[in-house]
Scaffold this motif. Structure first.
Motif, mmCIF file in Angstrom:
data_model
loop_
_atom_site.group_PDB
_atom_site.id
_atom_site.type_symbol
_atom_site.label_atom_id
_atom_site.label_comp_id
_atom_site.label_asym_id
_atom_site.label_seq_id
_atom_site.Cartn_x
_atom_site.Cartn_y
_atom_site.Cartn_z
ATOM 1 N N TYR A 476 10.417 -10.314 -24.117
ATOM 2 C CA TYR A 476 10.898 -11.308 -24.921
ATOM 3 C C TYR A 476 10.424 -12.695 -25.144
ATOM 4 C CZ TYR A 476 15.511 -9.653 -27.124
ATOM 5 O OH TYR A 476 16.226 -9.018 -28.018
ATOM 6 N N LEU A 477 9.791 -13.210 -23.961
ATOM 7 C CA LEU A 477 9.725 -14.506 -23.726
ATOM 8 C C LEU A 477 8.115 -14.715 -24.062
ATOM 9 C CD1 LEU A 477 10.383 -17.438 -23.175
ATOM 10 C CD2 LEU A 477 10.028 -16.899 -20.657
ATOM 11 N N ASN A 478 7.247 -13.715 -23.315
ATOM 12 C CA ASN A 478 5.788 -13.898 -23.591
ATOM 13 C C ASN A 478 5.222 -12.897 -24.770
ATOM 14 O OD1 ASN A 478 5.748 -15.611 -21.268
ATOM 15 N ND2 ASN A 478 5.492 -14.121 -19.802
ATOM 16 N N ASN A 479 5.956 -11.986 -25.184
ATOM 17 C CA ASN A 479 5.640 -11.026 -26.289
ATOM 18 C C ASN A 479 4.419 -10.643 -25.607
ATOM 19 O OD1 ASN A 479 6.277 -9.895 -28.628
ATOM 20 N ND2 ASN A 479 5.012 -11.425 -29.864
ATOM 21 N N ASP A 480 4.100 -10.089 -24.505
ATOM 22 C CA ASP A 480 3.050 -9.271 -23.958
ATOM 23 C C ASP A 480 2.608 -8.237 -24.773
ATOM 24 O OD1 ASP A 480 2.889 -11.433 -21.997
ATOM 25 O OD2 ASP A 480 3.600 -10.182 -20.387
ATOM 26 N N LEU A 481 3.451 -7.213 -25.067
ATOM 27 C CA LEU A 481 3.120 -6.120 -25.873
ATOM 28 C C LEU A 481 2.374 -6.136 -27.122
ATOM 29 C CD1 LEU A 481 3.044 -2.895 -25.705
ATOM 30 C CD2 LEU A 481 5.367 -2.786 -27.058
ATOM 31 N N ALA A 482 2.949 -7.190 -27.981
ATOM 32 C CA ALA A 482 2.433 -7.520 -29.313
ATOM 33 C C ALA A 482 1.182 -8.295 -29.202
ATOM 34 C CB ALA A 482 3.387 -8.100 -30.162
ATOM 35 N N GLU A 483 1.057 -8.985 -28.072
ATOM 36 C CA GLU A 483 -0.285 -9.856 -27.884
ATOM 37 C C GLU A 483 -1.273 -9.173 -26.997
ATOM 38 O OE1 GLU A 483 0.874 -13.861 -26.761
ATOM 39 O OE2 GLU A 483 2.282 -13.912 -28.376
#
Length: 623
Positions: A476-483
């Motif tokens: 949610y916060l860092n959006n690691d999967l998409a980025e």
């Protein structure tokens, strides 16, 4: 400041005394604010106040809007029923029309006489008579004015605008005349006709609910009386999982610390060679997909000739506080795949994920694709997000401050309680989940009419501290999967590594995973994707069985090499179809299956995957 502790293989940081004090204080604050960070609202209010102070144009616009709104209420008071009195189409300093501002903030159009008519709280004929129509109109104008006041302020952060629009809407709705006996004509009429017996029943309902909540608060996590208490307080026959809900026949064929794996009994002479694994969300119990016999997706797929397996998550307590997302991926997805292949001898299988389970499945499938694991014949994601930049109203509550507060709150017990989660979701739909039940149950004295989806909705689970913190921060916060920053086994994974064809479903009125956010999967996946947009919300849009009235959907396939279409283009290019999307899903699975074979055995005769008990198992009954 933290102190280093030398270990055998690595150096870790232990919190200092000062850090511990801060965390204890934060946890106390969280308990007094229902888990909401006060700094989040303070920052948003300061942003609004400072920019509003230096925006005289916006102030004049709000004054004008207040005058027009007052004029509309004055017309109502005089009994004037003429059509809308429009406000001028002026532009604010940001270049937006007042109408577009109202649309963006969720308002229902310009100030007009009787805008409350479209509000279902005021649909009863009694609300169209004075003085009730006056009160309803004044409430509608007040709600609309506050939406306009906190949005469209030149220079203000959009995130703060959205948060204040939400909070101001909650506050105004608290004062709605429909919420109080003295100003609600339906309550007044019922009270007069029944001689006040409705209020006596309501008081009894209130006492029963308070008593039940008190017992639930003092109960241990291992208690098994919650569903029975809920049913008793609603004066309904007890609803029992395995008796009225989750009754599709099957066996538990594998159990570990995190899941039970249910294998459902075949209903056809032959089945597709590729079994179906369903990974539900762990925020609630799995049986959302196996409710009553008439609306069970599991039963539907079994009747279509599929070997269906379901993950049933445990309801974690403090002993599982260190369970992380990697544990959920390994114990929840990979071990289930291993078990299914051992039982069925299938080389490939169809994997289906719902909500958080879909996000977890996308991570697992991406890691499998990256590592050359080709066991997935297809991947289906229902109301599941892989990009969290537009993650619906829940995104309003996610910030560094908020996540830190939740982490500190979980540190004491080792988990986030189901009551805290339920409270957050209730706030998102306060009109339907808070105020409507208050009026019906306590003022009108109506008994709670429990049905399968409502019973499931009340059967929440806890969140292990480590997993929930990782989910909030990394996704949610860092959006690691998409980025491209999410790592599995020390290496980054990307959704583009999923090689299997994808079937994705979004729902039109989803407040948890907006369909435009679900649709973003098109930006990251490189495989063929069939996307469905169904009417309904996050749950009701997925539980869309054939024969359900007023159901419709849109469906289209995008090839692996096709150009990207924006959501609005996709919407205009697809045709609305009546009925349930489930048959289309079954046909899609069949098109990606190889052949029909004899049904596999139910579990194995010996070893780890032998039959342990009948479905629905034991984990689903944990409270």
């Amino acid at each position: 400041m933290s102190h280093a502790i030398e270990g055998d293989d690595e150096t870790t940081l232990a919190p200092s005394l000062y850090d511990t004090i801060d965390r204890i204080v934060h946890a106390g604050v969280a308990r007094s604010t229902l888990g909401l960070s006060p700094s989040v609202l303070t920052e948003a209010w300061m942003d609004w106040a400072v920019h509003m102070a230096i925006s005289p144009g916006k102030q004049m616009q709000l004054l004008e809007s207040a005058l027009w709104g007052s004029w509309a209420v004055y017309q109502e008071a005089l009994g004037i029923k003429e059509q809308a009195v429009d406000q001028p189409d002026g532009k604010d300093q940001g270049g937006k029309s007042q109408e577009s501002e109202a649309q963006e903030s969720g308002a229902k159009g310009r100030a007009q006489a009787g805008p409350h008519i479209a509000d279902r709280r005021f649909r009863d004929a009694a609300w169209q008579q004075l003085p009730f129509s006056l009160w309803a109109n004044a409430h509608a104008q007040n709600w609309q004015w506050w939406q306009q006041a906190v949005t469209g302020v030149h220079g203000m952060s959009p995130a703060h605008e959205n948060l204040l629009a939400f909070v101001s809407g909650l506050m105004v709705d608290t004062l709605s005349p429909s919420n109080y006996a003295q100003t609600n004509p339906e309550v007044m009429t019922t009270t007069l006709s029944e001689g006040g017996k409705n209020l006596m029943r309501g008081a009894q309902h209130l006492m029963e609910d308070l008593e039940r909540r008190g017992r639930a608060a003092s109960a241990t996590p291992a208690s098994t009386s919650a569903l029975h208490d809920a049913a008793s307080s609603a004066q309904q026959p007890p609803v029992e999982v395995g008796q009225t809900l989750a009754i599709t026949p099957g066996k538990v064929v594998m159990r570990n610390r995190l899941i039970e794996l249910i294998q459902y009994s075949p209903a056809t002479e032959t089945v597709q060679a590729e079994p179906v694994l369903i990974v539900p969300a762990w925020i609630m119990k799995y049986y959302i997909l196996d409710l009553s016999p008439h609306n069970s997706l599991v039963r539907f797929l079994v009747n279509q000739g599929y070997s269906v397996f379901m993950v049933s998550w445990t309801n974690p307590d403090a002993t599982l506080r260190d369970m992380g997302l990697e544990d959920y991926r390994h114990l929840g997805v990979l071990e289930a795949i291993d078990a299914i292949q051992a039982v069925t001898a299938a080389k490939h299988l169809h994997a289906v994920g719902y909500c958080l389970g879909g996000t977890l499945l996308s991570i697992a499938a991406a890691a499998m694709g990256r590592d050359g694991d080709e066991r997935l014949a297809s991947v289906s994601l229902f109301a599941a997000q892989t990009d969290f930049t537009e993650a619906g109203e829940l995104r309003l509550f996610i910030s560094d401050s908020q996540v830190t507060l939740i982490e500190d709150m979980m540190a004491d017990k080792g988990y986030l309680s189901s009551e805290q989660m339920a409270g957050t979701f209730a706030l998102l739909r306060a009109r339907d989940l808070i105020w409507a039940p208050v009026v019906d149950h306590y003022l009108l004295g109506k008994p709670s009419h429990s049905f399968d989806l409502m019973t499931w909705n009340a059967d929440a689970t806890r969140m292990p501290a480590t997993m929930h913190a990782e989910y909030l921060r990394r996704l949610y916060l860092n959006n690691d999967l998409a980025e491209g920053h999410y790592r599995v086994a020390g290496k980054a994974v990307s959704v583009s590594d999923i090689r299997a064809p994808i079937f994705a479903v979004g729902t039109e009125d989803d407040h948890v995973a907006p369909w435009e956010s679900v649709y973003k999967l098109h930006l990251f996946a490189d495989s063929e994707m069939t996307f469905v947009l169904a009417n309904g919300g996050h749950n009701a849009g997925i539980i869309s069985e054939p024969g359900h009235s007023r159901r419709h959907y849109r469906i289209a396939t995008t090839g692996a090499t096709d150009a990207y279409r924006a959501p609005n283009e996709w919407l205009s290019d697809t045709t609305e179809q009546d009925g349930s999307w489930w048959p289309a899903f079954a046909n899609w699975l069949e098109a990606h299956s190889s052949q029909r074979v004899a049904p596999p055995p139910m579990g194995m005769e010996h070893g780890r995957y032998r039959v342990l008990c009948d479905a629905p198992g034991t984990y689903v009954k944990q409270t």
